[in-house]
Scaffold this motif. Structure first.
Motif, PDB file in Angstrom:
ATOM      1  N   UNK A   1      13.211  66.494  25.353  1.00 34.80           N
ATOM      2  CA  UNK A   1      13.790  65.408  26.144  1.00 34.80           C
ATOM      3  C   UNK A   1      15.053  64.833  25.512  1.00 34.80           C
ATOM      4  N   UNK A   2      15.337  65.237  24.287  1.00 36.47           N
ATOM      5  CA  UNK A   2      16.570  64.776  23.632  1.00 36.47           C
ATOM      6  C   UNK A   2      17.813  65.375  24.282  1.00 36.47           C
ATOM      7  N   UNK A   3      17.645  66.478  25.009  1.00 34.54           N
ATOM      8  CA  UNK A   3      18.795  67.210  25.551  1.00 34.54           C
ATOM      9  C   UNK A   3      19.689  66.350  26.416  1.00 34.54           C
TER      10      UNK A   3
ATOM     11  N   UNK B   1      23.705  66.451  10.649  1.00 37.15           N
ATOM     12  CA  UNK B   1      23.709  65.527  11.793  1.00 37.15           C
ATOM     13  C   UNK B   1      23.944  64.097  11.332  1.00 37.15           C
ATOM     14  N   UNK B   2      23.331  63.691  10.224  1.00 36.59           N
ATOM     15  CA  UNK B   2      23.542  62.337   9.721  1.00 36.59           C
ATOM     16  C   UNK B   2      24.976  62.137   9.232  1.00 36.59           C
ATOM     17  N   UNK B   3      25.542  63.158   8.637  1.00 39.30           N
ATOM     18  CA  UNK B   3      26.953  63.065   8.229  1.00 39.30           C
ATOM     19  C   UNK B   3      27.827  62.847   9.456  1.00 39.30           C
ATOM     20  N   UNK B   4      27.575  63.599  10.512  1.00 38.20           N
ATOM     21  CA  UNK B   4      28.375  63.494  11.739  1.00 38.20           C
ATOM     22  C   UNK B   4      28.200  62.136  12.413  1.00 38.20           C
ATOM     23  N   UNK B   5      26.952  61.650  12.477  1.00 39.63           N
ATOM     24  CA  UNK B   5      26.723  60.344  13.103  1.00 39.63           C
ATOM     25  C   UNK B   5      27.365  59.231  12.290  1.00 39.63           C
ATOM     26  N   UNK B   6      27.331  59.365  10.972  1.00 41.83           N
ATOM     27  CA  UNK B   6      27.955  58.358  10.119  1.00 41.83           C
ATOM     28  C   UNK B   6      29.459  58.316  10.347  1.00 41.83           C
TER      29      UNK B   6
ATOM     30  N   UNK C   1      23.370  67.850  22.592  1.00 38.46           N
ATOM     31  CA  UNK C   1      23.835  69.230  22.500  1.00 38.46           C
ATOM     32  C   UNK C   1      25.085  69.334  21.631  1.00 38.46           C
ATOM     33  N   UNK C   2      25.979  68.372  21.767  1.00 45.89           N
ATOM     34  CA  UNK C   2      27.182  68.370  20.936  1.00 45.89           C
ATOM     35  C   UNK C   2      26.827  68.148  19.472  1.00 45.89           C
ATOM     36  N   UNK C   3      25.898  67.224  19.224  1.00 42.73           N
ATOM     37  CA  UNK C   3      25.472  66.960  17.850  1.00 42.73           C
ATOM     38  C   UNK C   3      24.833  68.204  17.241  1.00 42.73           C
ATOM     39  N   UNK C   4      24.015  68.894  18.027  1.00 39.33           N
ATOM     40  CA  UNK C   4      23.375  70.123  17.553  1.00 39.33           C
ATOM     41  C   UNK C   4      24.410  71.175  17.192  1.00 39.33           C
ATOM     42  N   UNK C   5      25.351  71.385  18.106  1.00 36.67           N
ATOM     43  CA  UNK C   5      26.371  72.415  17.895  1.00 36.67           C
ATOM     44  C   UNK C   5      27.219  72.104  16.660  1.00 36.67           C
ATOM     45  N   UNK C   6      27.675  70.874  16.538  1.00 34.56           N
ATOM     46  CA  UNK C   6      28.549  70.511  15.426  1.00 34.56           C
ATOM     47  C   UNK C   6      27.787  70.497  14.102  1.00 34.56           C
ATOM     48  N   UNK C   7      26.505  70.098  14.137  1.00 30.07           N
ATOM     49  CA  UNK C   7      25.705  70.099  12.913  1.00 30.07           C
ATOM     50  C   UNK C   7      25.473  71.527  12.424  1.00 30.07           C
TER      51      UNK C   7
END
Length: 545
Positions: free
Chosen positions: A316-318, A360-365, A375-381
């Motif tokens: 459901x995160x998608x 993912x945490x680096x990207x969110x930070x 999906x973008x977070x998954x791909x970039x992570x």
């Protein structure tokens, strides 16, 4: 919020003592949509929805939503003519065609109002008679669309036993006074007397009473009058509320805050005992209320025929977006498998040795406060962690791991989750803009509503600048206008601890570059509290559905 059981439009208590009409972030349709998605529903997009609020007061909760989501439709009802007059005055100043504020009794709401994706009843349920409460349930069943969500807040036991005791003391004392203002003054006098007279040392009753008294003393007059001195204020046990909802064809979806539902936030022994004592979610929630001495719930309901998925499945995160203020404690995060890295902020911390999760945490930070689609977070992570995106089995496994982790973080408030992209701007462009409503509030009120649906207090200097952020002025033009106002004595700089700490009498003699720095400082403040929007967001030309 104001509501009444009367079937007329005579003056109400809310006409005499208006309730402060605030935005309530917890009732935002975005919150409701997130929780619905996590438990397997398919709610309507919040930017294409119909929203009904019961007890809307002056529209403080609905107007910001209508301003932001121009293609959605909003209907608010309230019995107080004064509250609605205030709301209509605001509405008359805005070019909004997607919101209607109507004077009506809850009992008068029926199928003629249409159907809704989201129904909000904040600060209403506990203050209306039983027959009106039953009508609220009936309305939720009749007017909610198939995947619709209803938000109902209410006072609950066991916490309200103590607060109810204080209410009994106050209503006993103030019953001899007829004027609302005198009742408020007398209630505060009694609170002060009790606070100073009941010993707390070695006295559990006194210590607990003192805690509640301090809370009451800090409440504003409208809360004191309408919540503690109201003729009706009937808390209920959570399981009784759910039983009544189920009798009308509804079911418990969740609370508006996932963290409040997480028994794992207790220590391990408590969590295990809760699981052993409880046969289902409703029992667990009720026992957690006993443990927390809970006083207030913000509960979401949906149609009973849905088979909800209580597994919090990461699939459901998608359709969700994620953000986190947690920053890496290491100056250079090692993304290698098995190397533990720590991310923390404001007393909340997350440890992980998983490369995907660390990335993912680096990207969110880096992106904070902006949230990122899953999906973008998954791909970039995966790219940051050097994980081969063409390896489909590994991609699926890593994606599920990340989803499970993000949901756990959401339950511990380490991550923020949204159902739609942010509506605020984080970059200050040359023609900064806020919404028409924000500019109107800056001009007429002591506060404004930001794009996170929160109340923001601004000083006089920032309010003056906010009034002028309609997207037509360049920063240079704004600076010249503000400098002229200062030179004419119409405005003063804000003393925020830099080199502006000169005497007030000298401020209007300072050069233009000083004004430029002050304006830039104020714009940075306005940006940092999520008030800036793209200029096109001020347009409400889209036709509501």
């Amino acid at each position: 919020m104001s509501a009444s059981s009367k079937n007329d439009t005579n003056e109400t208590a809310y006409d005499v003592v208006p309730y402060q009409s605030w935005p309530f972030a917890q009732s935002h349709p975005d919150r409701l949509a997130v929780m619905a998605k996590l438990f397997g529903l398919d709610p309507t997009r919040i930017d294409r929805s119909r929203v009904l609020e019961l007890g809307c007061a002056a529209g403080g909760n609905l107007l910001p939503l209508a301003q932001t989501y121009s293609a959605s439709r909003f209907v608010g009802i309230d019995l107080s003519a004064r509250e609605l007059c205030d709301g209509q005055q605001t509405l008359d100043q805005l070019s909004l065609s997607n919101i209607e504020l109507r004077q009506a009794n809850i009992l008068d709401v029926d199928a003629s109002f249409g159907t809704f994706d989201y129904i909000i009843a904040h600060g209403v349920f506990s203050w209306i008679p039983t027959e009106v409460q039953e009508h609220v349930f009936r309305l939720c069943k009749a007017l909610l669309r198939p995947h619709g969500v209803a938000y109902i807040s209410f006072n609950t036991y066991p916490g309200w036993h103590m607060r109810g005791m204080i209410r009994s003391m106050l209503t006993y004392h103030t019953r001899q006074f007829s004027e609302p203002r005198e009742q408020i003054e007398q209630a505060r006098g009694l609170l002060k007397f009790l606070s100073h007279s009941v010993p707390t040392k070695g006295n559990p009753y006194g210590a607990y009473l003192q805690q509640e008294l301090e809370w009451c003393e800090q409440s504003d007059d409208s809360y004191l009058y309408h919540d503690l001195l109201a003729g009706i204020n009937e808390p209920t046990l959570f399981h009784e509320f759910v039983d009544r909802a189920e009798s009308h064809g509804l079911q418990y979806l969740s609370e508006c805050d996932l963290a409040s539902m997480a028994s794992c936030n207790f220590n391990k022994d408590v969590d295990e005992t809760l699981q052993r004592l409880s046969q289902d979610l409703i029992q667990i929630e009720q026992y957690m209320d006993f443990l927390r001495n809970r006083t207030f719930r913000q509960t979401l309901l949906c149609h009973r025929e849905h088979a909800l998925d209580r597994t919090l499945n990461p699939k459901y995160c998608r359709t969700l977006h994620f953000a986190s203020p947690l920053a890496p404690e290491s100056s250079s995060v090692d993304l290698a498998e098995g190397v533990v890295e720590r991310f923390a902020a404001s007393g909340i911390a997350v440890n992980s040795s998983n490369p995907m999760i660390k990335a993912a945490h680096v990207l969110m930070s880096r992106a904070w406060p902006v949230w990122i689609p899953f999906d973008q977070l998954t791909h970039e992570a995966m790219r940051l962690a050097s994980i081969d995106p063409t390896d489909e089995p590994q991609r699926q496994r890593r994606s599920m791991q990340l989803g499970e982790h993000l949901i756990r973080c959401f339950a511990s408030r380490a991550v923020v989750v949204h159902s739609a992209p942010p509506t605020f701007e984080t970059v200050l462009n040359d023609r900064p803009a806020v919404t028409d409503l924000t500019r109107y509030q800056a001009k007429t009120l002591g506060y404004v509503t930001n794009q996170k649906h929160e109340v923001v207090q601004l000083d006089a200097f920032c309010r003056c600048i906010t009034e002028r952020l309609d997207g037509t002025r360049t920063t240079s033009q704004l600076t010249n206008e503000i400098h002229e106002m200062i030179s004419n004595g119409q405005l003063r700089y804000t003393d925020h601890g830099d080199d502006s700490a000169q005497s007030r009498s000298q401020l209007n003699e300072l050069p233009l570059d000083k004004t430029s720095r002050e304006v830039q400082w104020a714009l940075d403040q306005i940006r940092s509290v999520f008030l800036l929007v793209a200029s096109f967001r001020n347009s409400s030309s889209s036709s509501p559905n």
